[in-house]
Write a protein that holds these residues in place. Sequence first.
Motif, PDB file in Angstrom:
ATOM      1  N   LEU A  25      -1.557 -10.334 -34.331  1.00 51.64           N
ATOM      2  CA  LEU A  25      -0.922  -9.980 -35.595  1.00 51.64           C
ATOM      3  C   LEU A  25       0.260  -9.046 -35.334  1.00 51.64           C
ATOM      4  O   LEU A  25       0.331  -8.388 -34.297  1.00 51.64           O
ATOM      5  CB  LEU A  25      -1.925  -9.286 -36.519  1.00 51.64           C
ATOM      6  N   PRO A  26       1.203  -8.968 -36.279  1.00 50.52           N
ATOM      7  CA  PRO A  26       2.328  -8.037 -36.119  1.00 50.52           C
ATOM      8  C   PRO A  26       1.840  -6.595 -35.997  1.00 50.52           C
ATOM      9  O   PRO A  26       0.748  -6.249 -36.458  1.00 50.52           O
ATOM     10  CB  PRO A  26       3.138  -8.242 -37.407  1.00 50.52           C
ATOM     11  N   LYS A  27       2.670  -5.755 -35.412  1.00 47.64           N
ATOM     12  CA  LYS A  27       2.332  -4.342 -35.281  1.00 47.64           C
ATOM     13  C   LYS A  27       2.265  -3.686 -36.660  1.00 47.64           C
ATOM     14  O   LYS A  27       2.842  -4.172 -37.625  1.00 47.64           O
ATOM     15  CB  LYS A  27       3.375  -3.639 -34.415  1.00 47.64           C
ATOM     16  N   GLU A  28       1.581  -2.555 -36.704  1.00 47.42           N
ATOM     17  CA  GLU A  28       1.408  -1.871 -37.983  1.00 47.42           C
ATOM     18  C   GLU A  28       2.742  -1.521 -38.624  1.00 47.42           C
ATOM     19  O   GLU A  28       2.934  -1.721 -39.829  1.00 47.42           O
ATOM     20  CB  GLU A  28       0.566  -0.604 -37.783  1.00 47.42           C
ATOM     21  N   GLU A  29       3.693  -1.013 -37.820  1.00 44.44           N
ATOM     22  CA  GLU A  29       4.977  -0.626 -38.396  1.00 44.44           C
ATOM     23  C   GLU A  29       5.741  -1.839 -38.929  1.00 44.44           C
ATOM     24  O   GLU A  29       6.464  -1.742 -39.925  1.00 44.44           O
ATOM     25  CB  GLU A  29       5.834   0.138 -37.381  1.00 44.44           C
ATOM     26  N   THR A  30       5.551  -2.997 -38.287  1.00 37.83           N
ATOM     27  CA  THR A  30       6.198  -4.228 -38.769  1.00 37.83           C
ATOM     28  C   THR A  30       5.640  -4.625 -40.125  1.00 37.83           C
ATOM     29  O   THR A  30       6.373  -5.025 -41.033  1.00 37.83           O
ATOM     30  CB  THR A  30       6.000  -5.367 -37.758  1.00 37.83           C
ATOM     31  N   LEU A  31       4.307  -4.522 -40.271  1.00 34.40           N
ATOM     32  CA  LEU A  31       3.687  -4.842 -41.557  1.00 34.40           C
ATOM     33  C   LEU A  31       4.109  -3.848 -42.630  1.00 34.40           C
ATOM     34  O   LEU A  31       4.311  -4.227 -43.792  1.00 34.40           O
ATOM     35  CB  LEU A  31       2.162  -4.861 -41.405  1.00 34.40           C
ATOM     36  N   CYS A  32       4.265  -2.589 -42.262  1.00 31.50           N
ATOM     37  CA  CYS A  32       4.728  -1.574 -43.217  1.00 31.50           C
ATOM     38  C   CYS A  32       6.105  -1.938 -43.756  1.00 31.50           C
ATOM     39  O   CYS A  32       6.366  -1.869 -44.964  1.00 31.50           O
ATOM     40  CB  CYS A  32       4.782  -0.203 -42.553  1.00 31.50           C
ATOM     41  N   GLU A  33       7.006  -2.340 -42.851  1.00 25.72           N
ATOM     42  CA  GLU A  33       8.364  -2.698 -43.259  1.00 25.72           C
ATOM     43  C   GLU A  33       8.377  -3.974 -44.084  1.00 25.72           C
ATOM     44  O   GLU A  33       9.096  -4.083 -45.080  1.00 25.72           O
ATOM     45  CB  GLU A  33       9.244  -2.862 -42.018  1.00 25.72           C
ATOM     46  N   ARG A  34       7.589  -4.956 -43.676  1.00 31.48           N
ATOM     47  CA  ARG A  34       7.595  -6.249 -44.359  1.00 31.48           C
ATOM     48  C   ARG A  34       7.110  -6.147 -45.793  1.00 31.48           C
ATOM     49  O   ARG A  34       7.679  -6.766 -46.701  1.00 31.48           O
ATOM     50  CB  ARG A  34       6.726  -7.240 -43.589  1.00 31.48           C
ATOM     51  N   PHE A  35       6.051  -5.340 -46.013  1.00 35.21           N
ATOM     52  CA  PHE A  35       5.438  -5.287 -47.335  1.00 35.21           C
ATOM     53  C   PHE A  35       5.751  -4.009 -48.105  1.00 35.21           C
ATOM     54  O   PHE A  35       5.294  -3.852 -49.236  1.00 35.21           O
ATOM     55  CB  PHE A  35       3.920  -5.459 -47.209  1.00 35.21           C
ATOM     56  N   GLY A  36       6.501  -3.098 -47.488  1.00 34.30           N
ATOM     57  CA  GLY A  36       6.876  -1.878 -48.185  1.00 34.30           C
ATOM     58  C   GLY A  36       5.700  -0.977 -48.518  1.00 34.30           C
ATOM     59  O   GLY A  36       5.637  -0.413 -49.614  1.00 34.30           O
ATOM     60  N   VAL A  37       4.751  -0.857 -47.582  1.00 33.98           N
ATOM     61  CA  VAL A  37       3.558  -0.050 -47.814  1.00 33.98           C
ATOM     62  C   VAL A  37       3.406   0.976 -46.699  1.00 33.98           C
ATOM     63  O   VAL A  37       4.087   0.916 -45.669  1.00 33.98           O
ATOM     64  CB  VAL A  37       2.287  -0.935 -47.884  1.00 33.98           C
ATOM     65  N   SER A  38       2.491   1.903 -46.905  1.00 40.74           N
ATOM     66  CA  SER A  38       2.264   2.954 -45.918  1.00 40.74           C
ATOM     67  C   SER A  38       1.368   2.452 -44.795  1.00 40.74           C
ATOM     68  O   SER A  38       0.706   1.420 -44.913  1.00 40.74           O
ATOM     69  CB  SER A  38       1.602   4.159 -46.584  1.00 40.74           C
ATOM     70  N   ARG A  39       1.342   3.214 -43.704  1.00 45.32           N
ATOM     71  CA  ARG A  39       0.497   2.831 -42.575  1.00 45.32           C
ATOM     72  C   ARG A  39      -0.983   2.920 -42.969  1.00 45.32           C
ATOM     73  O   ARG A  39      -1.806   2.132 -42.485  1.00 45.32           O
ATOM     74  CB  ARG A  39       0.780   3.734 -41.382  1.00 45.32           C
ATOM     75  N   ILE A  40      -1.327   3.845 -43.841  1.00 44.09           N
ATOM     76  CA  ILE A  40      -2.721   3.957 -44.296  1.00 44.09           C
ATOM     77  C   ILE A  40      -3.137   2.662 -44.997  1.00 44.09           C
ATOM     78  O   ILE A  40      -4.241   2.147 -44.783  1.00 44.09           O
ATOM     79  CB  ILE A  40      -2.891   5.168 -45.243  1.00 44.09           C
ATOM     80  N   THR A  41      -2.255   2.116 -45.841  1.00 40.35           N
ATOM     81  CA  THR A  41      -2.551   0.859 -46.541  1.00 40.35           C
ATOM     82  C   THR A  41      -2.750  -0.276 -45.547  1.00 40.35           C
ATOM     83  O   THR A  41      -3.686  -1.072 -45.673  1.00 40.35           O
ATOM     84  CB  THR A  41      -1.399   0.515 -47.507  1.00 40.35           C
ATOM     85  N   VAL A  42      -1.879  -0.353 -44.541  1.00 37.31           N
ATOM     86  CA  VAL A  42      -2.000  -1.397 -43.519  1.00 37.31           C
ATOM     87  C   VAL A  42      -3.316  -1.268 -42.778  1.00 37.31           C
ATOM     88  O   VAL A  42      -4.030  -2.259 -42.556  1.00 37.31           O
ATOM     89  CB  VAL A  42      -0.815  -1.334 -42.534  1.00 37.31           C
ATOM     90  N   ARG A  43      -3.673  -0.065 -42.404  1.00 35.68           N
ATOM     91  CA  ARG A  43      -4.904   0.136 -41.631  1.00 35.68           C
ATOM     92  C   ARG A  43      -6.142  -0.205 -42.458  1.00 35.68           C
ATOM     93  O   ARG A  43      -7.115  -0.751 -41.918  1.00 35.68           O
ATOM     94  CB  ARG A  43      -4.962   1.579 -41.125  1.00 35.68           C
ATOM     95  N   ARG A  44      -6.117   0.086 -43.748  1.00 31.97           N
ATOM     96  CA  ARG A  44      -7.259  -0.264 -44.597  1.00 31.97           C
ATOM     97  C   ARG A  44      -7.394  -1.781 -44.705  1.00 31.97           C
ATOM     98  O   ARG A  44      -8.501  -2.322 -44.670  1.00 31.97           O
ATOM     99  CB  ARG A  44      -7.102   0.362 -45.977  1.00 31.97           C
ATOM    100  N   ALA A  45      -6.259  -2.477 -44.828  1.00 30.79           N
ATOM    101  CA  ALA A  45      -6.301  -3.947 -44.905  1.00 30.79           C
ATOM    102  C   ALA A  45      -6.807  -4.540 -43.597  1.00 30.79           C
ATOM    103  O   ALA A  45      -7.637  -5.457 -43.601  1.00 30.79           O
ATOM    104  CB  ALA A  45      -4.904  -4.489 -45.228  1.00 30.79           C
ATOM    105  N   LEU A  46      -6.348  -4.028 -42.477  1.00 31.51           N
ATOM    106  CA  LEU A  46      -6.800  -4.525 -41.175  1.00 31.51           C
ATOM    107  C   LEU A  46      -8.275  -4.229 -40.956  1.00 31.51           C
ATOM    108  O   LEU A  46      -9.009  -5.044 -40.375  1.00 31.51           O
ATOM    109  CB  LEU A  46      -5.961  -3.908 -40.050  1.00 31.51           C
ATOM    110  N   ALA A  47      -8.729  -3.089 -41.454  1.00 29.25           N
ATOM    111  CA  ALA A  47     -10.149  -2.754 -41.337  1.00 29.25           C
ATOM    112  C   ALA A  47     -11.003  -3.728 -42.147  1.00 29.25           C
ATOM    113  O   ALA A  47     -12.077  -4.143 -41.699  1.00 29.25           O
ATOM    114  CB  ALA A  47     -10.386  -1.313 -41.805  1.00 29.25           C
ATOM    115  N   ASP A  48     -10.513  -4.108 -43.330  1.00 35.01           N
ATOM    116  CA  ASP A  48     -11.247  -5.081 -44.141  1.00 35.01           C
ATOM    117  C   ASP A  48     -11.285  -6.445 -43.460  1.00 35.01           C
ATOM    118  O   ASP A  48     -12.302  -7.144 -43.506  1.00 35.01           O
ATOM    119  CB  ASP A  48     -10.596  -5.208 -45.525  1.00 35.01           C
ATOM    120  N   LEU A  49     -10.187  -6.828 -42.813  1.00 40.10           N
ATOM    121  CA  LEU A  49     -10.167  -8.092 -42.075  1.00 40.10           C
ATOM    122  C   LEU A  49     -11.165  -8.056 -40.923  1.00 40.10           C
ATOM    123  O   LEU A  49     -11.846  -9.048 -40.640  1.00 40.10           O
ATOM    124  CB  LEU A  49      -8.758  -8.372 -41.538  1.00 40.10           C
ATOM    125  N   ALA A  50     -11.263  -6.908 -40.261  1.00 36.91           N
ATOM    126  CA  ALA A  50     -12.217  -6.770 -39.159  1.00 36.91           C
ATOM    127  C   ALA A  50     -13.648  -6.833 -39.672  1.00 36.91           C
ATOM    128  O   ALA A  50     -14.527  -7.454 -39.059  1.00 36.91           O
ATOM    129  CB  ALA A  50     -11.965  -5.454 -38.419  1.00 36.91           C
TER     130      ALA A  50
END
Length: 279
Positions: free
Chosen positions: A47-72
């Motif tokens: 998957l793309p790096k966390e910072e890439t997902l932050c830029e793509r979706f305009g969200v914070s790193r905390i939001t990205v990490r919570r989504a990735l945790a749910d996927l895991a």
Amino acid sequence: MLFLMKPANALLDAVPLARAPGTSLHRQLFVVLRDEIVRGVYATGLLPKEETLCERFGVSRITVRRALADLATQGLVERRHGRGTFVREDHLPQARAWPSLTLIDSLRKTATDTQVQVLRVEQAEPPLEVAALLQIEPGDKAVHALRLRSIDGIPVMLTDAWVPVNLGRRVNATSLRKQALYEILLAQGVKFGRVVQEITAEVSDPVRARLMQTEVGMPLLKIVRVIHDLGARPVQYISVTLTPERSRMLMDIPGETVNTLSTGQFVHQVPSAGAAAGR
């Protein structure tokens, strides 16, 4: 007035997630990434790096990490320290098989490859749409069978079938555990002819979510078939519900039928301008 089309790549630019009542940003991101995993977007598994997902979706790193945790938690990805987030091997895109079976062979393969759980068999008054398609008079009953098919304990198909009473006398829970419904019909001398099929999508309600082991609100693939005999009489209505992450529909259309409805037809139901304005 001159209207200029945006370049195709501009239409695919990153679009920030929007805050919506009742839907958190990390949940929206989870759904988007889950869909991309199911569609095989990440063929390499990474998957793309966390910072890439932050830029793509305009969200914070905390939001990205919570989504990735749910996927895991869902077993879709695994986090590897220092390397990134990877799609689990059993969710990587597989080589696609080509359709090569007749209707009967396809039904036989489904019955052979899956284990059936008979949830309900009854004589009941069918919904109006089903009654009309089966040419059953309003108020008359039909035989209704609801079954769940699984592979190694994982649900893959929920089938909701109706047949006219005169063809359903041998249909009961015991017979459906031993034979597929199509086999019971064939054993009575029914010969399948024309098949009318509709493919749509629906949202999983609590009952379907529990049976299909998915989440409430997740999209489901719905295939409705009305099977006729050689005399053009409808003999079976069946609705098949599938989860898109586990199942797909394959079709092989012969060249001689490419200009017929065998190829399918797009049917749209768009509210009129007046109805839309009145909302």
